[in-house]
Design a protein around this motif. Structure first.
Motif, PDB file in Angstrom:
ATOM      1  N   LYS A 162     -22.932  27.142   1.742  1.00 31.39           N
ATOM      2  CA  LYS A 162     -23.892  26.591   0.777  1.00 31.39           C
ATOM      3  C   LYS A 162     -23.403  25.259   0.224  1.00 31.39           C
ATOM      4  N   GLU A 163     -22.116  25.191  -0.033  1.00 37.91           N
ATOM      5  CA  GLU A 163     -21.540  23.942  -0.548  1.00 37.91           C
ATOM      6  C   GLU A 163     -21.652  22.821   0.485  1.00 37.91           C
ATOM      7  N   LEU A 164     -21.319  23.139   1.741  1.00 38.14           N
ATOM      8  CA  LEU A 164     -21.420  22.131   2.803  1.00 38.14           C
ATOM      9  C   LEU A 164     -22.873  21.701   3.012  1.00 38.14           C
ATOM     10  N   GLN A 165     -23.789  22.656   2.915  1.00 36.90           N
ATOM     11  CA  GLN A 165     -25.209  22.383   3.152  1.00 36.90           C
ATOM     12  C   GLN A 165     -25.723  21.297   2.213  1.00 36.90           C
ATOM     13  N   THR A 166     -25.212  21.280   0.991  1.00 35.11           N
ATOM     14  CA  THR A 166     -25.678  20.272   0.025  1.00 35.11           C
ATOM     15  C   THR A 166     -25.244  18.860   0.412  1.00 35.11           C
ATOM     16  N   LYS A 167     -24.250  18.746   1.285  1.00 39.49           N
ATOM     17  CA  LYS A 167     -23.737  17.434   1.676  1.00 39.49           C
ATOM     18  C   LYS A 167     -24.427  16.868   2.914  1.00 39.49           C
ATOM     19  N   ILE A 168     -25.270  17.675   3.558  1.00 43.23           N
ATOM     20  CA  ILE A 168     -25.919  17.247   4.806  1.00 43.23           C
ATOM     21  C   ILE A 168     -27.302  16.681   4.512  1.00 43.23           C
ATOM     22  N   LYS A 169     -27.571  15.518   5.075  1.00 43.53           N
ATOM     23  CA  LYS A 169     -28.877  14.880   4.904  1.00 43.53           C
ATOM     24  C   LYS A 169     -29.724  15.097   6.156  1.00 43.53           C
ATOM     25  N   ASP A 170     -31.017  14.955   5.995  1.00 42.96           N
ATOM     26  CA  ASP A 170     -31.923  14.947   7.138  1.00 42.96           C
ATOM     27  C   ASP A 170     -31.830  13.586   7.831  1.00 42.96           C
ATOM     28  N   ILE A 171     -32.242  13.556   9.096  1.00 47.78           N
ATOM     29  CA  ILE A 171     -32.407  12.265   9.773  1.00 47.78           C
ATOM     30  C   ILE A 171     -33.903  12.077  10.048  1.00 47.78           C
ATOM     31  N   TYR A 172     -34.329  10.841  10.143  1.00 49.25           N
ATOM     32  CA  TYR A 172     -35.757  10.536  10.250  1.00 49.25           C
ATOM     33  C   TYR A 172     -36.070   9.795  11.541  1.00 49.25           C
ATOM     34  N   PHE A 173     -37.341   9.905  11.950  1.00 49.39           N
ATOM     35  CA  PHE A 173     -37.805   9.327  13.213  1.00 49.39           C
ATOM     36  C   PHE A 173     -39.008   8.432  12.967  1.00 49.39           C
ATOM     37  N   ASP A 174     -39.182   7.490  13.879  1.00 50.41           N
ATOM     38  CA  ASP A 174     -40.369   6.635  13.821  1.00 50.41           C
ATOM     39  C   ASP A 174     -41.582   7.432  14.314  1.00 50.41           C
ATOM     40  N   PHE A 175     -42.766   6.905  14.016  1.00 52.14           N
ATOM     41  CA  PHE A 175     -44.012   7.573  14.392  1.00 52.14           C
ATOM     42  C   PHE A 175     -44.073   7.786  15.906  1.00 52.14           C
ATOM     43  N   ASP A 176     -44.423   9.023  16.291  1.00 52.40           N
ATOM     44  CA  ASP A 176     -44.631   9.403  17.696  1.00 52.40           C
ATOM     45  C   ASP A 176     -43.396   9.077  18.555  1.00 52.40           C
ATOM     46  N   ASN A 177     -42.193   9.284  17.972  1.00 47.14           N
ATOM     47  CA  ASN A 177     -40.964   8.902  18.646  1.00 47.14           C
ATOM     48  C   ASN A 177     -39.881   9.940  18.369  1.00 47.14           C
ATOM     49  N   TYR A 178     -38.951  10.080  19.308  1.00 48.41           N
ATOM     50  CA  TYR A 178     -37.834  11.002  19.095  1.00 48.41           C
ATOM     51  C   TYR A 178     -36.478  10.347  19.387  1.00 48.41           C
ATOM     52  N   GLU A 197     -48.644   6.956   4.422  1.00 54.37           N
ATOM     53  CA  GLU A 197     -47.541   6.682   5.347  1.00 54.37           C
ATOM     54  C   GLU A 197     -46.177   7.068   4.768  1.00 54.37           C
ATOM     55  N   ASP A 198     -45.946   6.788   3.490  1.00 49.32           N
ATOM     56  CA  ASP A 198     -44.652   7.154   2.891  1.00 49.32           C
ATOM     57  C   ASP A 198     -44.403   8.650   2.988  1.00 49.32           C
ATOM     58  N   CYS A 199     -45.430   9.421   2.807  1.00 48.28           N
ATOM     59  CA  CYS A 199     -45.324  10.881   2.876  1.00 48.28           C
ATOM     60  C   CYS A 199     -45.116  11.334   4.321  1.00 48.28           C
ATOM     61  N   TRP A 200     -45.875  10.778   5.243  1.00 43.90           N
ATOM     62  CA  TRP A 200     -45.721  11.150   6.649  1.00 43.90           C
ATOM     63  C   TRP A 200     -44.315  10.820   7.151  1.00 43.90           C
ATOM     64  N   ALA A 201     -43.758   9.680   6.686  1.00 41.87           N
ATOM     65  CA  ALA A 201     -42.417   9.266   7.113  1.00 41.87           C
ATOM     66  C   ALA A 201     -41.356  10.298   6.696  1.00 41.87           C
ATOM     67  N   LYS A 202     -41.561  10.925   5.522  1.00 44.78           N
ATOM     68  CA  LYS A 202     -40.614  11.957   5.065  1.00 44.78           C
ATOM     69  C   LYS A 202     -40.681  13.210   5.925  1.00 44.78           C
ATOM     70  N   ASN A 203     -41.837  13.451   6.531  1.00 49.45           N
ATOM     71  CA  ASN A 203     -42.009  14.662   7.338  1.00 49.45           C
ATOM     72  C   ASN A 203     -41.528  14.500   8.782  1.00 49.45           C
ATOM     73  N   ARG A 204     -41.367  13.280   9.240  1.00 49.71           N
ATOM     74  CA  ARG A 204     -40.875  13.042  10.610  1.00 49.71           C
ATOM     75  C   ARG A 204     -39.352  13.095  10.591  1.00 49.71           C
ATOM     76  N   ARG A 205     -38.817  14.294  10.738  1.00 46.98           N
ATOM     77  CA  ARG A 205     -37.385  14.451  10.482  1.00 46.98           C
ATOM     78  C   ARG A 205     -36.775  15.554  11.337  1.00 46.98           C
ATOM     79  N   ALA A 206     -35.439  15.570  11.339  1.00 50.25           N
ATOM     80  CA  ALA A 206     -34.682  16.722  11.834  1.00 50.25           C
ATOM     81  C   ALA A 206     -33.871  17.224  10.643  1.00 50.25           C
ATOM     82  N   HIS A 207     -33.957  18.511  10.409  1.00 51.03           N
ATOM     83  CA  HIS A 207     -33.252  19.145   9.296  1.00 51.03           C
ATOM     84  C   HIS A 207     -32.163  20.040   9.872  1.00 51.03           C
TER      85      HIS A 207
END
Length: 198
Positions: A81-97, A179-189
Motif C-alpha cells: 500500500k505504501e509503495l502503491q502511493t508512490k506510483i503514477k499513471d502514464i498517459y497516451f496520446d489520442f488513438d495511440n499506444y 479534451e482535458d478529461c479524455w486525456a486523463k482517461n487515456r492511461r495505464a494504471h
C-alpha cells in the motif's frame, strides 16, 4: 569463706574474659564477577551478562536494500500500500499506444521498485477515453497495457511478474466530455500485488 573465695574467683574470671580485646573475624576477600570475554577459563553468569552492556560491541549498520526486501508476510500488504502511493499513471496520446517521453521516468521508477522487491508483482491496466466502440477501446486498452509491459521487460523485469488487463472505457477517472478529461482517461494504471508463494 570458701564460698566467698569461689565468688571472687568467678568475678575475676568474668572480668578478665570481658576485658580481653575482641577478636576480628576473618573476612573473605571481595570477589569480583568475571569480566565477559577477558578470561576464557571463567564462564559468565546471567548476572554478569545483565550487568554488561553487550550491545556496545555490536557494530551499528545501516539497513540495506536486501533487508528491506526481506519483509515479513504479515507486513507485505501494508508495504505494498505504501509503495502503491508512490506510483503514477502514464498517459497516451489520442488513438495511440506509443510510450511517451514523459512516461519513461515513471516506468523506470516502477522497474526499480520491482527489482528491489522480489515478492511483488504488477498488474498493468489499460484505459481509454469514451470515444470509439467498446470493442475497439478494449483492444486499445490492451495495446497500451502491453506497451507498458514491453518497456518494463526491456528494463529487465521478468514477464512472470507482470500481468496486463484492459478496461477500455469502462473505468474513467473523469466523466466530463472535454479534451482535458479524455486525456486523463487515456492511461495505464499500475496495481502492485503480492507474488504468490509456492
Amino acid at each position: 569463706m570458701k564460698g566467698l573465695f569461689i565468688n571472687i574467683m568467678l568475678i575475676l574470671a568474668i572480668i578478665s574474659i570481658a576485658g580481653c580485646a575482641p577478636k576480628k573475624i576473618a573476612q573473605m576477600p571481595e570477589q569480583r564477577p568475571p569480566e565477559i570475554g577477558k578470561d576464557d577459563k571463567k564462564t559468565a553468569t546471567a548476572d554478569d551478562i545483565a550487568s554488561k552492556d553487550i550491545t556496545k560491541d555490536i557494530p551499528k549498520e545501516a539497513i540495506t536494500e536486501k533487508q528491506i526486501a526481506k519483509i515479513e508476510p504479515s507486513d507485505i500488504k501494508s508495504y505494498i500500500k505504501e509503495l502503491q502511493t508512490k506510483i503514477k499513471d502514464i498517459y497516451f496520446d489520442f488513438d495511440n499506444y506509443d510510450i511517451r517521453d514523459d512516461a519513461r521516468p515513471v516506468l523506470r521508477e516502477i522497474a526499480s521498485m520491482l527489482a528491489k522487491n522480489k515478492d511483488i508483482k504488477v498488474i498493468i491496466e489499460g484505459h481509454t477515453d469514451e470515444r470509439g466502440t467498446n470493442e475497439y477501446n478494449l483492444g486499445l486498452g490492451d495495446k497500451r497495457a502491453n506497451a507498458a509491459k514491453e518497456y518494463l521487460l526491456s528494463l529487465g523485469i521478468p514477464s512472470g511478474r507482470i500481468n496486463t488487463l484492459s478496461y477500455g472505457e469502462e473505468k474513467p477517472l473523469c466523466i466530463e466530455q472535454i479534451e482535458d478529461c479524455w486525456a486523463k482517461n487515456r492511461r495505464a494504471h499500475f496495481v502492485l500485488i503480492e507474488e504468490s508463494r509456492k
